[in-house]
Design a protein around this motif. Sequence first.
Motif, mmCIF file in Angstrom:
data_model
loop_
_atom_site.group_PDB
_atom_site.id
_atom_site.type_symbol
_atom_site.label_atom_id
_atom_site.label_comp_id
_atom_site.label_asym_id
_atom_site.label_seq_id
_atom_site.Cartn_x
_atom_site.Cartn_y
_atom_site.Cartn_z
ATOM 1 N N ASN A 1 -7.010 -35.753 -37.377
ATOM 2 C CA ASN A 1 -7.102 -35.118 -36.072
ATOM 3 C C ASN A 1 -8.228 -34.073 -36.107
ATOM 4 O O ASN A 1 -8.885 -33.896 -37.133
ATOM 5 C CB ASN A 1 -5.758 -34.499 -35.659
ATOM 6 C CG ASN A 1 -5.283 -33.438 -36.635
ATOM 7 O OD1 ASN A 1 -6.079 -32.730 -37.236
ATOM 8 N ND2 ASN A 1 -3.985 -33.328 -36.790
ATOM 9 N N VAL A 2 -8.431 -33.403 -34.999
ATOM 10 C CA VAL A 2 -9.535 -32.444 -34.898
ATOM 11 C C VAL A 2 -9.365 -31.288 -35.877
ATOM 12 O O VAL A 2 -10.345 -30.811 -36.454
ATOM 13 C CB VAL A 2 -9.688 -31.940 -33.447
ATOM 14 C CG1 VAL A 2 -10.733 -30.853 -33.356
ATOM 15 C CG2 VAL A 2 -10.061 -33.092 -32.515
ATOM 16 N N HIS A 3 -8.130 -30.863 -36.094
ATOM 17 C CA HIS A 3 -7.900 -29.773 -37.049
ATOM 18 C C HIS A 3 -8.323 -30.210 -38.457
ATOM 19 O O HIS A 3 -9.014 -29.456 -39.170
ATOM 20 C CB HIS A 3 -6.425 -29.362 -37.050
ATOM 21 C CG HIS A 3 -6.099 -28.308 -38.053
ATOM 22 N ND1 HIS A 3 -6.531 -27.003 -37.922
ATOM 23 C CD2 HIS A 3 -5.412 -28.372 -39.218
ATOM 24 C CE1 HIS A 3 -6.119 -26.311 -38.981
ATOM 25 N NE2 HIS A 3 -5.436 -27.123 -39.779
ATOM 26 N N THR B 1 -18.706 -35.949 -36.745
ATOM 27 C CA THR B 1 -17.888 -37.152 -36.636
ATOM 28 C C THR B 1 -18.763 -38.397 -36.620
ATOM 29 O O THR B 1 -18.468 -39.382 -37.307
ATOM 30 C CB THR B 1 -17.017 -37.100 -35.362
ATOM 31 O OG1 THR B 1 -16.205 -35.932 -35.417
ATOM 32 C CG2 THR B 1 -16.144 -38.322 -35.225
ATOM 33 N N GLN C 1 -10.730 -42.041 -31.776
ATOM 34 C CA GLN C 1 -9.700 -41.030 -31.500
ATOM 35 C C GLN C 1 -10.308 -39.628 -31.517
ATOM 36 O O GLN C 1 -10.063 -38.813 -30.632
ATOM 37 C CB GLN C 1 -8.572 -41.125 -32.521
ATOM 38 C CG GLN C 1 -7.532 -40.044 -32.392
ATOM 39 C CD GLN C 1 -6.576 -40.010 -33.576
ATOM 40 O OE1 GLN C 1 -6.691 -40.799 -34.502
ATOM 41 N NE2 GLN C 1 -5.647 -39.093 -33.541
ATOM 42 N N LEU C 2 -11.115 -39.343 -32.538
ATOM 43 C CA LEU C 2 -11.735 -38.024 -32.654
ATOM 44 C C LEU C 2 -12.702 -37.750 -31.499
ATOM 45 O O LEU C 2 -12.710 -36.653 -30.949
ATOM 46 C CB LEU C 2 -12.458 -37.890 -33.995
ATOM 47 C CG LEU C 2 -11.560 -37.769 -35.218
ATOM 48 C CD1 LEU C 2 -12.378 -37.906 -36.495
ATOM 49 C CD2 LEU C 2 -10.801 -36.457 -35.200
ATOM 50 N N ARG D 1 -12.567 -38.991 -28.482
ATOM 51 C CA ARG D 1 -11.764 -38.726 -27.279
ATOM 52 C C ARG D 1 -11.233 -37.298 -27.289
ATOM 53 O O ARG D 1 -11.298 -36.587 -26.283
ATOM 54 C CB ARG D 1 -10.597 -39.714 -27.183
ATOM 55 C CG ARG D 1 -10.970 -41.027 -26.549
ATOM 56 C CD ARG D 1 -9.728 -41.842 -26.217
ATOM 57 N NE ARG D 1 -8.979 -42.238 -27.400
ATOM 58 C CZ ARG D 1 -9.121 -43.380 -28.039
ATOM 59 N NH1 ARG D 1 -9.979 -44.277 -27.610
ATOM 60 N NH2 ARG D 1 -8.398 -43.655 -29.103
ATOM 61 N N GLU D 2 -10.696 -36.864 -28.428
ATOM 62 C CA GLU D 2 -10.155 -35.506 -28.527
ATOM 63 C C GLU D 2 -11.246 -34.450 -28.341
ATOM 64 O O GLU D 2 -11.048 -33.455 -27.645
ATOM 65 C CB GLU D 2 -9.470 -35.298 -29.882
ATOM 66 C CG GLU D 2 -8.167 -36.043 -30.044
ATOM 67 C CD GLU D 2 -7.514 -35.760 -31.388
ATOM 68 O OE1 GLU D 2 -7.522 -34.602 -31.836
ATOM 69 O OE2 GLU D 2 -6.994 -36.718 -31.980
ATOM 70 N N LEU D 3 -12.393 -34.674 -28.958
ATOM 71 C CA LEU D 3 -13.491 -33.705 -28.852
ATOM 72 C C LEU D 3 -14.048 -33.659 -27.430
ATOM 73 O O LEU D 3 -14.353 -32.580 -26.916
ATOM 74 C CB LEU D 3 -14.587 -34.034 -29.862
ATOM 75 C CG LEU D 3 -14.209 -33.804 -31.327
ATOM 76 C CD1 LEU D 3 -15.253 -34.420 -32.251
ATOM 77 C CD2 LEU D 3 -14.027 -32.329 -31.619
ATOM 78 N N GLU D 4 -14.172 -34.810 -26.778
ATOM 79 C CA GLU D 4 -14.644 -34.826 -25.399
ATOM 80 C C GLU D 4 -13.649 -34.134 -24.477
ATOM 81 O O GLU D 4 -14.043 -33.461 -23.524
ATOM 82 C CB GLU D 4 -14.910 -36.255 -24.942
ATOM 83 C CG GLU D 4 -16.184 -36.824 -25.551
ATOM 84 C CD GLU D 4 -16.446 -38.260 -25.167
ATOM 85 O OE1 GLU D 4 -15.519 -38.956 -24.683
ATOM 86 O OE2 GLU D 4 -17.585 -38.717 -25.368
ATOM 87 N N ALA D 5 -12.358 -34.270 -24.763
ATOM 88 C CA ALA D 5 -11.331 -33.582 -23.978
ATOM 89 C C ALA D 5 -11.455 -32.060 -24.135
ATOM 90 O O ALA D 5 -11.066 -31.305 -23.244
ATOM 91 C CB ALA D 5 -9.942 -34.041 -24.392
ATOM 92 N N GLN D 6 -12.018 -31.628 -25.263
ATOM 93 C CA GLN D 6 -12.214 -30.196 -25.509
ATOM 94 C C GLN D 6 -13.578 -29.708 -25.021
ATOM 95 O O GLN D 6 -13.936 -28.558 -25.229
ATOM 96 C CB GLN D 6 -12.063 -29.900 -27.007
ATOM 97 C CG GLN D 6 -10.665 -30.120 -27.519
ATOM 98 C CD GLN D 6 -10.540 -29.796 -28.999
ATOM 99 O OE1 GLN D 6 -11.375 -29.104 -29.580
ATOM 100 N NE2 GLN D 6 -9.496 -30.294 -29.620
#
Length: 60
Positions: free
Chosen positions: A2-4, A28, A44-45, A47-52
Amino acid sequence: MNVHELNMKFLQMRNYSPENVNELLDFTKKAYIQNDICINVYRQLVRELEAQGAEVPESF
């Protein structure tokens, strides 16, 4: 991963914390190109980073 976990890997490899999520996005992409992470983890990463708020720089 995950991002963490990505952030911790970044810190471990570069010896400093990323300044923003765009720097993590670049990290990434490099990890994927070097086959350090698989396509599913990469997606997955991203998507999470773009959401942030991470963004790909616009071309000239």
